[in-house]
Design a protein around this motif. Structure first.
Motif, PDB file in Angstrom:
ATOM      1  N   SER A 195       0.834  -1.198   0.000  1.00 46.30           N
ATOM      2  CA  SER A 195       0.000   0.000   0.000  1.00 46.30           C
ATOM      3  C   SER A 195       0.871   1.251   0.000  1.00 46.30           C
ATOM      4  N   ASP A 207       1.971   1.834  -3.460  1.00 49.44           N
ATOM      5  CA  ASP A 207       0.876   2.302  -4.318  1.00 49.44           C
ATOM      6  C   ASP A 207       0.815   3.818  -4.356  1.00 49.44           C
ATOM      7  N   THR A 208       1.207   4.445  -3.227  1.00 47.08           N
ATOM      8  CA  THR A 208       1.055   5.897  -3.161  1.00 47.08           C
ATOM      9  C   THR A 208       2.384   6.643  -3.350  1.00 47.08           C
ATOM     10  N   TYR A 234      -9.958   0.408   0.312  1.00 45.46           N
ATOM     11  CA  TYR A 234      -8.723   1.201   0.329  1.00 45.46           C
ATOM     12  C   TYR A 234      -8.792   2.171   1.489  1.00 45.46           C
TER      13      TYR A 234
END
Lengths: 595, 603
Positions: free
Chosen positions: B119, B122-123, B370
C-alpha cells in the motif's frame, strides 16, 4: 582546435555579448589592480612621506592635494570609486556572459531539437534515446557552464596574470620574478594531481550509479522481491553497493584532501617568498614598504586563481568532448521535407516491383519485387508473419524509408518526386506502437489541426469508438495523458490514435496493426463507421485478425518480403497457401487471445 | 502523487527531526570531535596569517633586523606546513563523517523499504523514493559535515578576528565590524533569492529534458503527422522561459558579488583614512595598518559562506523531514509479536518453525477497502482445495488483482478472514507464506545480471543443474543456449536484449525453480508470434502441475484447462465453475466467450 571553431560557429549572434563581457573583465582587472597602488601611495607618500620612492600616476594625484587629512580622505574615496567601478564591470561581465551563454544554449537547444525531429526514420530506429537526450541536455549544459564560469575564470586568470605581472615589473623586476616563481610548479603539480582526483571521482560516480540502478530495480521490482521473499537477499546486496559507494567516496576524499592541502602549502610558500623577499628588499632600500604591501595583495590575487586553473582546464577537456558529441548529431543529414511535387493526391496507388534493403546490405533484403495496385477508395489488407515486411512496406509509402528498387506511383506521380511534407499530410496513419504526447486527450486528437472545432474532435472520437470512454473521465477531453495524467489501456490508446488519424480527412489511411488491443466487436464497429464516412478513402489495413482483413477489396499475403498470394478472402481460402493456413488455425483454436 | 506536491511546503524548523538525524552520527563521535578540533585550528591559523605579516613588518623590517629573516622564514614555513596539514585533516574528516552518516541513513532506509507494505508503494512513485534515498540523504550528509565545518569556521573566524582587532585598536575594529551586519543581511537576502531562482531554473530544465524525450521518442509520429513546425514553436517557448529565468538568476548574482565588493571597500577606505591618520600620529604601527587592511578583506568570506549555509539549511531541513518520515512509517501489514517470536523477522528467520504448506485456501466473508474508503470487495466466500488451478476472469476493475493480492497477503482483508491450510494467515508470518509462493507478473520484471542469476532468484540456494532443469521444463533452455554466453549472458536493466516472450519464459523458470506450493500467474495480454505463443502455452501447463494456482487469465486455452473458473464483476464472484458448466449457464462467461474469444487469431 577544431572544436573551438565549431563552438565559435554556434556562438553566432551571441559573440558581441561575449566580447562585451570579456572587455569588461579586462577593464575590471585593471581597476582592481589599481587599488593596491592607492594603498601603496597612501603609505609611501602620505603616511611615511617618502618622496624619493618611484612615483606613479596614483601618487602624483594624491600628492597634488594639500594636507594629510584631505590626502588620506582622497585615497579612501579613490579606493571606493575604483572598487565601485570594478563592481560595475563585474556586473556588466556577469550580465553579458549570462545573456550570451543562455542565449547560446537556447539557440543550440532549439536547433538540435528541430534537427533531430527532421532526422530520417532510419536514424531514429538505431538511435539510443538515453544517449541522444544526454547530448541534448547535459552536453549542452557542460558547454553553457564552460562559457559562464570556466571561460571567465580562464580569461580572468590570464588577464590578471598579464596585468599584475606588468604592474609588478614596473615596480621591481627581480621582485616581480620571485613573486611568480612558484606559480609554474603550482600549475603543473595541480594539473597532474587533479587528473588523479578526477579519475577517483569517476570511479565513485560509477559506484553511485550502480547503487542507484540496484535501488531502482529493487523499488520497481518490489512485487517480485516480496513474492519470492528475498528481502534479506536484497538487503545484503544493497549493503554491498552501499559500502562500495562509501569506500570509493572516501578514496576520492583521501586523494582530494592531499591535493588541496599540498596546493595550499605551495600557495602559502609563494606568499611567504613574496613577503620575505619583499622584507629583504625594503631593508636594503630597494623598494618601499608600500610596494611590499602591494605585492602581498597582488600575490593573493594571483595564487588562488592559478591553483583553480587545473579544474578549469579539465572542464575544458570535458567541453571539447561535449562539442564533439553534439557535432556528431548535427552532422547527420536531415530530411528535406518541403522539396518536391505538391499536386493534389487522389489515392490511386501502384506498387511495381518494389524492393528494399537497409544501407548495410548484409542485413539482407527486407522487401523484394512487391507489385500490386490499389484503386482510389479501395481497401487493401496486408497480412503475414512478424518480420515479413508489412510495416516496412507502409513506411516506404510514407517515405520514411526510400525504396531501393522498383517504382511506386500515386495518381501517376512517382512517389520519390512528391514532397515528403505534402505526401504525409495526405496520409493518415495509426502506428503499431502508438505514441501520444504529454497533452490532454483533446489536444492529442487535434494535434495536426490545432484550429479544429470541438465538434469535429468529438466526431472523430465517436467514429473511433472512444468518445464515451473519454467522456467518462472526470475531465473528459481535458484529461492529461501520460505520467501526469491517466494511463490509457492499449485499446484506448489505439482508438485515440485512430481518432487523431481521422482528423485530417486524408485521401489515404493506414492502420498498422492498430486494432490489435481492441476487442473484435469494437473493431468491427470502427470499420463500419469508417466505411460509412467515406467511400473515397484508400485504406491499408495490417492486422493479425482474419476477421479484420476478410472484407478487404484486396488481400496481399507477404512472406519473407515477397508477395506470396494476392486476392479476395473468397479466392484465397479456395487455394492452398499461407492465407488458408492462417484461416485454419483460427478455425480450430477459436482464437488465442482475449482482450 | 500527493507526496510529490507536499515536498515544497516545509519551512519551520523542528528539533525533533534533527535529533533523529543525529542518531546516524553515533559512530562518528570521535571523528566529529577531531573535525571540530581541526576547524578550530584552521580558524586560528587563518586569523594568525595577517599577524605574521604584521610581525615581519613591525619587528623585522622596521627594526632593520635583516639576519632575523631566516627565523621569519622558519615561522612561515611552519605555518604553511601546519595549514596544509589542517586542510588535509578537515577535508578528510568531514568526508568521513558525511560518508558514514549517509551510509547509515541509506542502510536504514533500504531496510525500511523492504519492510513497508504494498500500500505504501501504491502511493509513492519509484522516482519519489529514489530521491529520498539519494539526493535527500546526500543533502543531509552535506549539512552534517560541511555545514558543520562552515558554521564552525565562519563563527570562529569572525569572533577571533573581531577579538584580535578590538584588542589592538578598538576604533578601527568598530569601523571594520560595522560593515558586517549590512553585509550579512544583504547576503541572506540575495542568497535566498538566488537559491529560489535556481530551483525555478531546475524545474524548467527538467521540463525541457521531458520535451526532448518526447521529441525523440515521438519523432516518427511527428513525421507522419507533419507537426514539426508546431513542435518547434512549443519547444522554443520552453527554452525561452528557461533563458529568462537563468538570466534573471544571473542578474541576482551579478548584483550580489559586486555589492559585497563595494561594501567591503568602504571598510578598507575607512581604515586607510582613519588608520593613516593614526599612523602619522604614532598611535598605530605600520604593520598594524597593513594587518587591518587584510582583516577587512578577509571578513567577506565567512559572512558569505554563513549566509549561503543558512539558506541551504532550509533545504536540508526539508530533506531531513522527508527522510525521517520514510524511516518512521510503519508497514500496514505487520506480524503480531507472538507470530514474529515464533517465525522470526527479516534478518532472523526461524525457519525450523515454518510449517509446510499444502495449499488449501478458504475465504470467509472477505471484504477490502482502500484507505480512501473506496470499497473494492465485500462478502467474498471461496474455497479452493489444495492443488486446484483457478482461472480468474472478468472486466477491468472487477477485483481480479485485489483477490490475488489478498490471498498472497500483499494486502490484508479489511473484514472477514483468509485461511490457508485451515489457519487464519495472520497467525503465521508473511515471510512464511511468501517463501512458498511462485509469482509471475503480467509484464515480466527481471533484474540486471545474468540469466542464471535471474532464474535463481526464485530459490537462492538452487544449483546450476536445478536452474537448467527449470529452464528446460518451461522450454527456455533452447533459446538461452543460443546466446553466446548461455546462462551467463548478461541482461540489461529490466531484461533489455530479450524479447517479451523470452522474458516471460525466464520469469516462468524463476517461478518454477522454488517448487512453490502456491502459484500466482498474471497472464500477459500482449500478442506474440505463433511459435513463442505455443511455447508459452506448454510452459504454463508445466507451471500449473501439482500446485494450487491462481491465474488472472487472458488466454482461452489457459481458461479452458483450469479446474475452476471464477467470473468476477464489481468485486464479487458472479459465476463459478468449470468451462462446460459456465457455458451452459449462458450468462456473463458465455457472453465473454462468444463475444471476444471468437474469430481472433494470432498470426
Amino acid at each position: 582546435m577544431k572544436e573551438i571553431k565549431v563552438l565559435w560557429g554556434w556562438m553566432r549572434g551571441h559573440r558581441l555579448a561575449m566580447g562585451v563581457a570579456m572587455s569588461a573583465t579586462v577593464v575590471g582587472i585593471v581597476f582592481s589592480s589599481l587599488i593596491p597602488l592607492v594603498n601603496q601611495a597612501a603609505i609611501d607618500f602620505v603616511i611615511v612621506h617618502n618622496p624619493e620612492a618611484a612615483g606613479d600616476f596614483v601618487s602624483d594625484f594624491l600628492l597634488g592635494i594639500d594636507g594629510l587629512r584631505p590626502q588620506l580622505l582622497a585615497a579612501g574615496i579613490l579606493i571606493v570609486i575604483l572598487t565601485t567601478l570594478n563592481a560595475l564591470t563585474s556586473f556588466i561581465q556577469g550580465r553579458f556572459i549570462a545573456k550570451s551563454a543562455e542565449g547560446f544554449a537556447k539557440g543550440l537547444k532549439d536547433r538540435i531539437f528541430d534537427h533531430i525531429q527532421k532526422l530520417p526514420f532510419m536514424y531514429h530506429k538505431r538511435a539510443e534515446t538515453g544517449d541522444l537526450i544526454q547530448r541534448c541536455t547535459s552536453d549542452i549544459e557542460t558547454i553553457r557552464n564552460f562559457l559562464t564560469s570556466q571561460m571567465v575564470e580562464m580569461a580572468n586568470c590570464l588577464f590578471l596574470f598579464v596585468v599584475i605581472f606588468i604592474f609588478m615589473l614596473r615596480q621591481h623586476v627581480a621582485y616581480a620574478l620571485v613573486s611568480v616563481a612558484l606559480l609554474p610548479f603550482l600549475l603543473v603539480f595541480s594539473l597532474l594531481f587533479f587528473n588523479k582526483v578526477r579519475a577517483a571521482f569517476k570511479i565513485s560516480d560509477e559506484s553511485e550509479a550502480a547503487m542507484s540502478t540496484m535501488l531502482q530495480e529493487n523499488l520497481s521490482g518490489v512485487r517480485v522481491v516480496r513474492a519470492y521473499n528475498n528481502q534479506e537477499h536484497e538487503i545484503e546486496k544493497f549493503e554491498r553497493f552501499n559500502q562500495d559507494f562509501r569506500n570509493t567516496s572516501l578514496k576520492v576524499s583521501r586523494i582530494s584532501s592531499v591535493f588541496w592541502s599540498s596546493t595550499d602549502f605551495l600557495c602559502f610558500m609563494q606568499l611567504t617568498l613574496i613577503i620575505l623577499f619583499g622584507a629583504y628588499l625594503v631593508m636594503t632600500g630597494e623598494v618601499t614598504l608600500g610596494v611590499l604591501q602591494t605585492f602581498i595583495v597582488y600575490g593573493n590575487m594571483l595564487v588562488w586563481p592559478v591553483r583553480g586553473l587545473s579544474n578549469v582546464l579539465t572542464e575544458l577537456g570535458k567541453s571539447t568532448i561535449s562539442v564533439k558529441r553534439i557535432q556528431e548529431v548535427m552532422d547527420e543529414e536531415p530530411e528535406h521535407l518541403a522539396e518536391g511535387l505538391k499536386q493534389p493526391i487522389e489515392g490511386h496507388i501502384r506498387f511495381d516491383g518494389v524492393g528494399f534493403h537497409y544501407p548495410d546490405e548484409s542485413d539482407g533484403v527486407v522487401l523484394e519485387d512487391v507489385s500490386f495496385e490499389v484503386l482510389k477508395g479501395q481497401t487493401v489488407a496486408i497480412i503475414g508473419r512478424t518480420g515479413s515486411g508489412k510495416s516496412t512496406l507502409m513506411n516506404i509509402l510514407l517515405r520514411l524509408y526510400d525504396y531501393t528498387h522498383g517504382a511506386i506511383q500515386i495518381d501517376g506521380m512517382e512517389l520519390k518526386q512528391i514532397s515528403k511534407k505534402h505526401l504525409r499530410k495526405n496520409i493518415g496513419v495509426v502506428m503499431q506502437e502508438l505514441f501520444l504526447y504529454t497533452k490532454t486527450i483533446g489536444q492529442n486528437i487535434k494535434i495536426s489541426r490545432k484550429d479544429a472545432k470541438e465538434q469535429e474532435v468529438h466526431e472523430a472520437a465517436t467514429m473511433a469508438a472512444v468518445h464515451h470512454v473519454i467522456e467518462d473521465f472526470e475531465e473528459g477531453y481535458d484529461t492529461m495523458v501520460g505520467e501526469r495524467g491517466v494511463t490509457l489501456s492499449g485499446g484506448q490508446k489505439q482508438r485515440v490514435g485512430i481518432a487523431r488519424a481521422l482528423m485530417d480527412k486524408t485521401p489515404i489511411l493506414i492502420f498498422d496493426d492498430s486494432l490489435s488491443a481492441v476487442d473484435s466487436k469494437t473493431d468491427s464497429d470502427i470499420r463500419e463507421a469508417l466505411a460509412k464516412r467515406s467511400k473515397d478513402v484508400t485504406t491499408f489495413i495490417i492486422s493479425h485478425r482474419v476477421s479484420t482483413v476478410k472484407e478487404a477489396d484486396l488481400i496481399v499475403v507477404l512472406d519473407k518480403g515477397r508477395v506470396v498470394q494476392k486476392g479476395t478472402h473468397e479466392s484465397l481460402i479456395g487455394e492452398e497457401g499461407l492465407y488458408k493456413a492462417f484461416w485454419d488455425i483460427q478455425d480450430q483454436k477459436g482464437g488465442a487471445q482475449v482482450g | 502523487m500527493a507526496k510529490q506536491f507536499a515536498e515544497e511546503e516545509f519551512t519551520k524548523s523542528d528539533l525533533k527531526i534533527w535529533r533523529q538525524i543525529f542518531y546516524y552520527l553515533r559512530t562518528s563521535k570521535r571523528n566529529l570531535l577531531l573535525l571540530f578540533g581541526s576547524v578550530v585550528l584552521l580558524a586560528l591559523l587563518d586569523t594568525a596569517w595577517p599577524q605574521l605579516v604584521r610581525i615581519v613588518i613591525d619587528d623585522y623590517v622596521l627594526a632593520g633586523n635583516l639576519d632575523g629573516l631566516w627565523e621569519a622564514f622558519g615561522m612561515f614555513f611552519a605555518f604553511s606546513a601546519a595549514f596544509g596539514f589542517i586542510v588535509w585533516a578537515f577535508i578528510f574528516l568531514a568526508n568521513l563523517v558525511k560518508q558514514e552518516a549517509t551510509y547509515l541513513i541509506r542502510k536504514a532506509g533500504f531496510k525500511k523499504l523492504q519492510e513497508l507494505s504494498f500500500s505504501y508503494y501504491d502511493t509513492s512513485s519509484v522516482g519519489w523514493l529514489m530521491s529520498r534515498m539519494t539526493s535527500d540523504t546526500n543533502r543531509i550528509g552535506d549539512i552534517l559535515s560541511w555545514g558543520f565545518v562552515d558554521f564552525g569556521w565562519g563563527i570562529l573566524v569572525m569572533s577571533l578576528i573581531g577579538v584580535v582587532m578590538v584588542l589592538m585598536n578598538w576604533q578601527l575594529a568598530l569601523l571594520t565590524i560595522a560593515i558586517v551586519p549590512v553585509m550579512g543581511l544583504a547576503s541572506f537576502w540575495f542568497q535566498t533569492r538566488i537559491l529560489k531562482q535556481f530551483r525555478q531554473v531546475r524545474k524548467l530544465n527538467s521540463r525541457i529534458t521531458g520535451a526532448f524525450n518526447e521529441g525523440i521518442t515521438g519523432a516518427v509520429t511527428t513525421k507522419t503527422l507533419v507537426t514539426e513546425a508546431d513542435n518547434l514553436q512549443e519547444f522554443s517557448a520552453f527554452t525561452a522561459d528557461m533563458m529568462g529565468a537563468s538570466v534573471q538568476a544571473s542578474v541576482l548574482s551579478a548584483v550580489y558579488f559586486p555589492l559585497m565588493m563595494t561594501l567591503g571597500s568602504v571598510g578598507a577606505a575607512l581604515i586607510i583614512y582613519n588608520g593613516g591618520m593614526q599612523v602619522s600620529f604614532g598611535d598605530l604601527s605600520f604593520g598594524e595598518l597593513v594587518m587591518f587592511l587584510s582583516y577587512a578583506r578577509f571578513f567577506f568570506d565567512p559572512v558569505m559562506i554563513l549566509a549561503r549555509r543558512l539558506t541551504q539549511l532550509q533545504e536540508a531541513q526539508a530533506s531531513a523531514e522527508r527522510v525521517i518520515s520514510l524511516l518512521n512509517t510503519d508497514p500496514d501489514i505487520m506480524d503480531t509479536p507472538e507470530v514474529a517470536a515464533k517465525y522470526g523477522a527479516i534478518g532472523a528467520y526461524k525457519k525450523k518453525n515454518w510449517e509446510p504448506l499444502a495449499g488449501e485456501i478458504v475465504l470467509r466473508d472477505v471484504g477490502f477497502k482502500y484507505k480512501t474508503g473506496e470499497e473494492v470487495m465485500s462478502g467474498m466466500d471461496l474455497e479452493i482445495p489444495a492443488g486446484t488451478s483457478v482461472a480468474i476472469v472478468g472486466p477491468t476493475g472487477s477485483g481480479k488483482s485485489t483477490l490475488v493480492n489478498l490471498i498472497c497477503r500483499f494486502y490484508e482483508p479489511t473484514s472477514g478472514e483468509i485461511l490457508i491450510d485451515g489457519v487464519n494467515y495472520q497467525e503465521r508470518s508473511q515471510e512464511w507464506l511468501h517463501s512458498q509462493l511462485g509469482y509471475v507478473l503480467q509484464t515480466p520484471q527481471l533484474f540486471s545480471g545474468s540469466i542464471r542469476e535471474n532464474i535463481r532468484y526464485g530459490a537462492l540456494g538452487a544449483s546450476d543443474g536445478q536452474v537448467e532443469a527449470a529452464a528446460k521444463i518451461v522450454g527456455a533452455h533452447g533459446f538461452i543456449m543460443n546466446f553466446e554466453g548461455g546462462y551467463d549472458s548478461k541482461i540489461g536493466e529490466n531484461g533489455a536484449g530479450l524479447s517479451t516472450g523470452q522474458k516471460q519464459l525466464i520469469s516462468f523458470a524463476r517461478a518454477l525453480i522454488g517448487d512453490p506450493k502456491l502459484l500466482v500467474l498474471d497472464e500477459a495480454t500482449s500478442s506474440i508470434d505463433i511459435e513463442t505463443e505455443s511455447l508459452l502455452q506448454q510452459a504454463i501447463q508445466a507451471l500449473l502441475k501439482d500446485r494450487t494456482s491462481l491465474i488472472i487469465a487472458h488466454r482461452l486455452s489457459t481458461i479452458v484447462g483450469a479446474d475452476l473458473i471464477l467470473y468476477l464483476k464489481d468485486g464479487k464472484i458472479v459465476e463459478k465453475g468449470t468451462h462446460v458448466e459456465l457455458l451452459s449457464l449462458k450468462g456473463e462467461y458465455h457472453q465473454l466467450y462468444t463475444g471476444q474469444f471468437e474469430q481472433s487469431v494470432i498470426v
